[in-house]
Design a protein around this motif. Sequence first.
Motif, PDB file in Angstrom:
ATOM      1  N   GLU A  36       0.809  -1.220   0.000  1.00 21.13           N
ATOM      2  CA  GLU A  36       0.000   0.000   0.000  1.00 21.13           C
ATOM      3  C   GLU A  36       0.841   1.268   0.000  1.00 21.13           C
ATOM      4  O   GLU A  36       0.313   2.373  -0.161  1.00 21.13           O
ATOM      5  CB  GLU A  36      -0.908   0.008   1.239  1.00 21.13           C
ATOM      6  CG  GLU A  36      -1.848  -1.178   1.291  1.00 21.13           C
ATOM      7  CD  GLU A  36      -2.411  -1.401   2.686  1.00 21.13           C
ATOM      8  OE1 GLU A  36      -2.430  -0.454   3.493  1.00 21.13           O
ATOM      9  OE2 GLU A  36      -2.822  -2.542   2.965  1.00 21.13           O
ATOM     10  N   GLY A  37       2.137   1.147   0.185  1.00 20.56           N
ATOM     11  CA  GLY A  37       3.003   2.316   0.305  1.00 20.56           C
ATOM     12  C   GLY A  37       3.562   2.782  -1.028  1.00 20.56           C
ATOM     13  O   GLY A  37       3.330   2.191  -2.082  1.00 20.56           O
ATOM     14  N   ILE A  38       4.293   3.867  -0.925  1.00 21.15           N
ATOM     15  CA  ILE A  38       5.037   4.418  -2.058  1.00 21.15           C
ATOM     16  C   ILE A  38       6.500   4.293  -1.659  1.00 21.15           C
ATOM     17  O   ILE A  38       6.892   4.665  -0.542  1.00 21.15           O
ATOM     18  CB  ILE A  38       4.642   5.882  -2.309  1.00 21.15           C
ATOM     19  CG1 ILE A  38       3.160   5.934  -2.656  1.00 21.15           C
ATOM     20  CG2 ILE A  38       5.489   6.502  -3.406  1.00 21.15           C
ATOM     21  CD1 ILE A  38       2.526   7.272  -2.419  1.00 21.15           C
ATOM     22  N   HIS A  39       7.307   3.788  -2.555  1.00 18.92           N
ATOM     23  CA  HIS A  39       8.686   3.441  -2.228  1.00 18.92           C
ATOM     24  C   HIS A  39       9.624   4.121  -3.207  1.00 18.92           C
ATOM     25  O   HIS A  39       9.408   4.061  -4.421  1.00 18.92           O
ATOM     26  CB  HIS A  39       8.864   1.926  -2.265  1.00 18.92           C
ATOM     27  CG  HIS A  39       7.804   1.220  -1.479  1.00 18.92           C
ATOM     28  ND1 HIS A  39       7.916   0.997  -0.130  1.00 18.92           N
ATOM     29  CD2 HIS A  39       6.587   0.742  -1.835  1.00 18.92           C
ATOM     30  CE1 HIS A  39       6.818   0.383   0.307  1.00 18.92           C
ATOM     31  NE2 HIS A  39       6.003   0.226  -0.716  1.00 18.92           N
ATOM     32  N   VAL A  52      13.520   4.371   0.852  1.00 19.94           N
ATOM     33  CA  VAL A  52      12.604   4.855   1.874  1.00 19.94           C
ATOM     34  C   VAL A  52      11.190   4.521   1.421  1.00 19.94           C
ATOM     35  O   VAL A  52      10.909   4.465   0.213  1.00 19.94           O
ATOM     36  CB  VAL A  52      12.774   6.373   2.130  1.00 19.94           C
ATOM     37  CG1 VAL A  52      12.390   7.197   0.922  1.00 19.94           C
ATOM     38  CG2 VAL A  52      12.007   6.819   3.366  1.00 19.94           C
ATOM     39  N   SER A  53      10.309   4.294   2.378  1.00 16.67           N
ATOM     40  CA  SER A  53       8.914   3.964   2.090  1.00 16.67           C
ATOM     41  C   SER A  53       8.022   4.968   2.798  1.00 16.67           C
ATOM     42  O   SER A  53       8.308   5.370   3.931  1.00 16.67           O
ATOM     43  CB  SER A  53       8.593   2.555   2.595  1.00 16.67           C
ATOM     44  OG  SER A  53       9.442   1.607   1.980  1.00 16.67           O
ATOM     45  N   ILE A  54       6.937   5.387   2.117  1.00 16.88           N
ATOM     46  CA  ILE A  54       6.005   6.319   2.741  1.00 16.88           C
ATOM     47  C   ILE A  54       4.585   5.781   2.656  1.00 16.88           C
ATOM     48  O   ILE A  54       4.226   5.060   1.717  1.00 16.88           O
ATOM     49  CB  ILE A  54       6.096   7.745   2.158  1.00 16.88           C
ATOM     50  CG1 ILE A  54       5.803   7.774   0.671  1.00 16.88           C
ATOM     51  CG2 ILE A  54       7.449   8.354   2.432  1.00 16.88           C
ATOM     52  CD1 ILE A  54       5.768   9.166   0.081  1.00 16.88           C
ATOM     53  N   PHE A  63       6.962   8.296   6.941  1.00 11.43           N
ATOM     54  CA  PHE A  63       7.986   7.562   6.200  1.00 11.43           C
ATOM     55  C   PHE A  63       8.590   6.531   7.132  1.00 11.43           C
ATOM     56  O   PHE A  63       8.675   6.704   8.341  1.00 11.43           O
ATOM     57  CB  PHE A  63       9.044   8.487   5.579  1.00 11.43           C
ATOM     58  CG  PHE A  63      10.029   9.081   6.540  1.00 11.43           C
ATOM     59  CD1 PHE A  63      11.201   8.425   6.851  1.00 11.43           C
ATOM     60  CD2 PHE A  63       9.778  10.310   7.122  1.00 11.43           C
ATOM     61  CE1 PHE A  63      12.113   8.982   7.732  1.00 11.43           C
ATOM     62  CE2 PHE A  63      10.686  10.878   7.991  1.00 11.43           C
ATOM     63  CZ  PHE A  63      11.855  10.209   8.299  1.00 11.43           C
ATOM     64  N   ARG A  64       8.973   5.415   6.519  1.00 10.12           N
ATOM     65  CA  ARG A  64       9.513   4.292   7.273  1.00 10.12           C
ATOM     66  C   ARG A  64      10.707   3.701   6.540  1.00 10.12           C
ATOM     67  O   ARG A  64      10.811   3.787   5.327  1.00 10.12           O
ATOM     68  CB  ARG A  64       8.448   3.202   7.440  1.00 10.12           C
ATOM     69  CG  ARG A  64       7.219   3.704   8.193  1.00 10.12           C
ATOM     70  CD  ARG A  64       6.249   2.621   8.493  1.00 10.12           C
ATOM     71  NE  ARG A  64       6.848   1.682   9.461  1.00 10.12           N
ATOM     72  CZ  ARG A  64       6.276   0.533   9.809  1.00 10.12           C
ATOM     73  NH1 ARG A  64       5.126   0.169   9.282  1.00 10.12           N
ATOM     74  NH2 ARG A  64       6.847  -0.267  10.679  1.00 10.12           N
TER      75      ARG A  64
END
Length: 135
Positions: A36-39, A52-54, A63-64
């Motif tokens: 489901e994230g944007i990477h 990075v993933s948001i 962000f994670r």
Amino acid sequence: MIQIEQIDFRFTWPIRHEVMYPEHNLDFVKLKNDAEGIHFALYFNHKLIGIVSIFNEGAVYQFRKLAVLQEAQGLGLGKKLMEHVIEYCQIQKASKLWCNARANVKEFYFRLGFKETEKTFFKDGYDFIIMELDL
């Protein structure tokens, strides 16, 4: 040469693993909501160096798993990647960007304008501080 582009979440796993939790198996760094994230990936001289993933809930973005390979740390590449994330969130009309920052690297986030909250916790052997940036 630096290039930042959006990537499939599966390409984040090897760098997350190597940089953040090499003592665990690869499954440890997979997030249940990765799909489901944007990477984003940062390539330096055509080599994948950082990721990075948001994720968002409405106008609030988190962000994670920001990670830059050890060999490229200290070159300002993590900063470039975060500047890209901040700009992306601003374009998306985000109101806030936040993270669970490892306490030992909070100065990095201060330099990007993040503020420390009073929320802290301990997980997987690390002290964390929730940090926020109003956009």
